[in-house]
Design an enzyme around this catalytic site. Structure first.
Site, PDB file in Angstrom:
ATOM      1  N   CYS A 194       0.794  -1.224   0.000  1.00  0.00           N
ATOM      2  CA  CYS A 194       0.000   0.000   0.000  1.00  0.00           C
ATOM      3  C   CYS A 194       0.829   1.278   0.000  1.00  0.00           C
ATOM      4  O   CYS A 194       0.279   2.364  -0.205  1.00  0.00           O
ATOM      5  CB  CYS A 194      -0.935   0.003   1.208  1.00  0.00           C
ATOM      6  SG  CYS A 194      -2.084  -1.402   1.237  1.00  0.00           S
ATOM      7  N   HIS A 273      12.398   0.938   5.380  1.00  0.00           N
ATOM      8  CA  HIS A 273      12.159  -0.485   5.109  1.00  0.00           C
ATOM      9  C   HIS A 273      12.699  -1.303   6.281  1.00  0.00           C
ATOM     10  O   HIS A 273      13.885  -1.238   6.597  1.00  0.00           O
ATOM     11  CB  HIS A 273      12.867  -0.892   3.816  1.00  0.00           C
ATOM     12  CG  HIS A 273      12.271  -2.099   3.159  1.00  0.00           C
ATOM     13  ND1 HIS A 273      12.088  -3.299   3.825  1.00  0.00           N
ATOM     14  CD2 HIS A 273      11.799  -2.303   1.900  1.00  0.00           C
ATOM     15  CE1 HIS A 273      11.541  -4.173   3.003  1.00  0.00           C
ATOM     16  NE2 HIS A 273      11.350  -3.591   1.831  1.00  0.00           N
ATOM     17  N   HIS A 358      -2.032  19.702   7.039  1.00  0.00           N
ATOM     18  CA  HIS A 358      -2.910  18.623   6.585  1.00  0.00           C
ATOM     19  C   HIS A 358      -2.192  17.275   6.688  1.00  0.00           C
ATOM     20  O   HIS A 358      -1.010  17.165   6.358  1.00  0.00           O
ATOM     21  CB  HIS A 358      -3.347  18.863   5.130  1.00  0.00           C
ATOM     22  CG  HIS A 358      -3.928  20.224   4.909  1.00  0.00           C
ATOM     23  ND1 HIS A 358      -5.195  20.567   5.309  1.00  0.00           N
ATOM     24  CD2 HIS A 358      -3.395  21.345   4.338  1.00  0.00           C
ATOM     25  CE1 HIS A 358      -5.433  21.832   4.987  1.00  0.00           C
ATOM     26  NE2 HIS A 358      -4.354  22.329   4.405  1.00  0.00           N
ATOM     27  N   HIS A 362      -2.714   6.901   5.147  1.00  0.00           N
ATOM     28  CA  HIS A 362      -3.231   5.727   4.431  1.00  0.00           C
ATOM     29  C   HIS A 362      -4.402   5.107   5.181  1.00  0.00           C
ATOM     30  O   HIS A 362      -4.320   4.829   6.373  1.00  0.00           O
ATOM     31  CB  HIS A 362      -2.104   4.713   4.260  1.00  0.00           C
ATOM     32  CG  HIS A 362      -2.560   3.344   3.865  1.00  0.00           C
ATOM     33  ND1 HIS A 362      -3.391   3.117   2.784  1.00  0.00           N
ATOM     34  CD2 HIS A 362      -2.302   2.124   4.415  1.00  0.00           C
ATOM     35  CE1 HIS A 362      -3.612   1.818   2.681  1.00  0.00           C
ATOM     36  NE2 HIS A 362      -2.979   1.205   3.660  1.00  0.00           N
ATOM     37  N   ASN A 395     -10.347   0.857   1.925  1.00  0.00           N
ATOM     38  CA  ASN A 395      -8.898   0.808   1.749  1.00  0.00           C
ATOM     39  C   ASN A 395      -8.613   0.598   0.265  1.00  0.00           C
ATOM     40  O   ASN A 395      -8.717  -0.513  -0.250  1.00  0.00           O
ATOM     41  CB  ASN A 395      -8.305  -0.327   2.579  1.00  0.00           C
ATOM     42  CG  ASN A 395      -6.791  -0.425   2.455  1.00  0.00           C
ATOM     43  OD1 ASN A 395      -6.179   0.240   1.626  1.00  0.00           O
ATOM     44  ND2 ASN A 395      -6.191  -1.272   3.272  1.00  0.00           N
TER      45      ASN A 395
END
Length: 464
Positions: A194, A273, A358, A362, A395
């Protein structure tokens, strides 16, 4: 100013008088340490100055989010009824899915592929391709209409979809449909979850730094048909309940004359990561289930802890670029005290609300948004765009952050100079962020927006 004053002292005073001045404040050893730190700071300052001087400004000309046809709308009740009547699910699996979707934060107007609304549902490569073409071409067509862009001017193309990766690739699909030029630099990102949309932004940024006077077209989507799980493993049924149809197309430019018509300027991208840790790597995993050998996406119990760890690592890096100096000092001080002097001291959490107007988070699920609100100390108003995007569209994977930004635009909240923070999580495990600065006020009346015809209905109260 302090740094230049010190340099002035070194240049205008004799060596002995300078040391005398410093000696009034510090001993000789401390002066040496100070001088070393000063040199390091000066070098870092010079490097940063020249990096900014020679780096190209990246503009976000505009973006478009796909709004599926009304016939693809699927209420929570319809979803469960379809699963019950047509799917190969056991009764306990139906009960479990109902619990998940009731707590999802969804409304009754999210979208699924037409193939899943058929009787029986049709899971096939043909249907998956139809879904992706509808989403990708719909988003690109709208973007081209908004920007009046000539496709011959597009130099870079990046597509991303985690699950559905046919051959030829999705980028080739776009090139074929719009007859893009033979010399185009095309990339297809797959299996990156995502947060792949922000990876695409970062990749485009790197490419635009070395290819002058160029446009980059980015397309983010996910495929629900090919990711739909037809088994009864609970950890793999969750993804059926959460993912919905959506996609976005984004146009970036490094052409200075585009500054007057562009909406935003890219300020920072930070990629984190944590795949070196097994628990993070396995927190979202495509695999076959143990009993029926049916492929699906497994969401482990370590997912939230993996997200929290990746987020903290990402914020540590991002904070150096965006936090006020006082906030950085508080954070570093508490870190040093905790690590070297008193392990029981609670590390200071910087106030990122000082940096952004703002927040585009996700829409992974209600639990994700709840945790983000708690960690960042966000108000209900600040989290409203993400909650409403989850409620209305579900989603939509890598494209979700663009539906959130579109909500802010439709509400007329984007003003010139506003800072926007996009945050996304993805398999691997990854946390990626992008920071934008608004170049002008965005007037919702002049916008083609997936929220435009219904924005006055929001916000709504989301039942739990």
């Amino acid at each position: 100013m302090g740094m230049f004053l010190i340099l002035f002292l070194f240049s205008t005073q004799s060596k002995s008088s300078t040391l005398s001045i410093m000696g009034d404040l510090l001993d000789i050893q401390a002066s040496k340490i100070f001088a070393i730190l000063l040199c390091c700071y000066l070098i870092a300052y010079i490097v940063t100055f020249y990096q900014k001087k020679f780096s190209k400004t990246i503009y976000l000309v505009d973006f478009a989010c796909h709004k599926p046809f009304a016939r693809c709308m699927c209420s929570k009740e319809t979803f469960i009824e379809k699963s019950k009547s047509e799917g190969p699910f056991k009764d306990e699996s139906i009960v479990f899915q109902k619990k998940v979707i009731d707590k999802s934060g969804f409304g009754d107007k999210t979208y699924v592929p037409e193939s899943l609304l058929k009787s029986p549902p049709c899971i096939s490569t043909i249907e998956a391709k139809k879904e992706t073409e509808s989403v990708i071409f719909g988003a690109i067509d709208e973007l081209l209409a908004k920007t009046k862009m000539n496709v011959d001017d597009i130099e870079i193309l990046i597509t991303n979809c985690s699950i559905f990766n046919p051959s030829p690739s999705l980028s080739a699909m776009v090139i074929n449909r719009y007859k893009l030029k033979h010399q185009i630099l095309s990339y297809n990102l797959s299996g990156m979850g995502c947060s792949a949309g922000l990876i695409a932004i970062d990749l485009a940024k790197q490419l635009l730094q070395v290819h002058p006077n160029s446009y980059a077209l980015l397309v983010s989507t996910e495929n629900i048909n090919s990711g739909y799980y037809l088994g009864n493993n609970r950890s793999m049924l969750v993804s059926n309940c959460l993912f919905r149809v959506g996609g976005a197309a984004i146009l970036l430019s490094n052409i200075s004359s585009d500054s007057h018509r562009s909406k935003y300027r890219l300020k920072h991208t930070v990629r984190t990561h944590t795949g070196s840790q097994d628990s993070c790597y396995k927190s979202i995993l495509q695999k076959e289930d143990e009993t029926e050998k049916i492929t699906g996406i497994s969401l482990s119990k370590d997912l939230m802890s993996s997200a929290g760890f990746a987020l903290k690592e990402n914020l540590t890096t991002l904070g150096k670029y965006v936090l006020p100096l006082l906030e950085q000092f508080k954070f570093i001080s508490s870190f040093v005290v905790k690590k070297y002097f008193n392990n029981k001291v609670k590390a200071y959490t910087p106030d990122f609300k000082l940096c952004f107007e703002h927040f585009c988070i996700h829409t992974g699920g209600r639990a994700v948004l709840d945790e983000m609100q708690k960690l960042l100390g966000l108000s209900d108003f600040q989290l409203e765009p993400s909650r409403m995007s989850l409620y209305r569209y579900g989603n939509t994977s890598s494209s979700s952050i663009w539906y959130v930004l579109a909500y802010c635009e439709a509400k007329g909240r984007i003003r010139k100079g506003d800072r926007i923070w996009q945050i996304a999580f993805g398999s691997g495990f990854k946390c990626n962020t992008a920071v934008w600065s608004a170049l002008r006020n965005v007037d919702p009346i002049n916008e083609i927006n997936p929220w435009s015809d219904e924005i006055n209905e929001f916000p709504v109260e989301v039942s739990i």
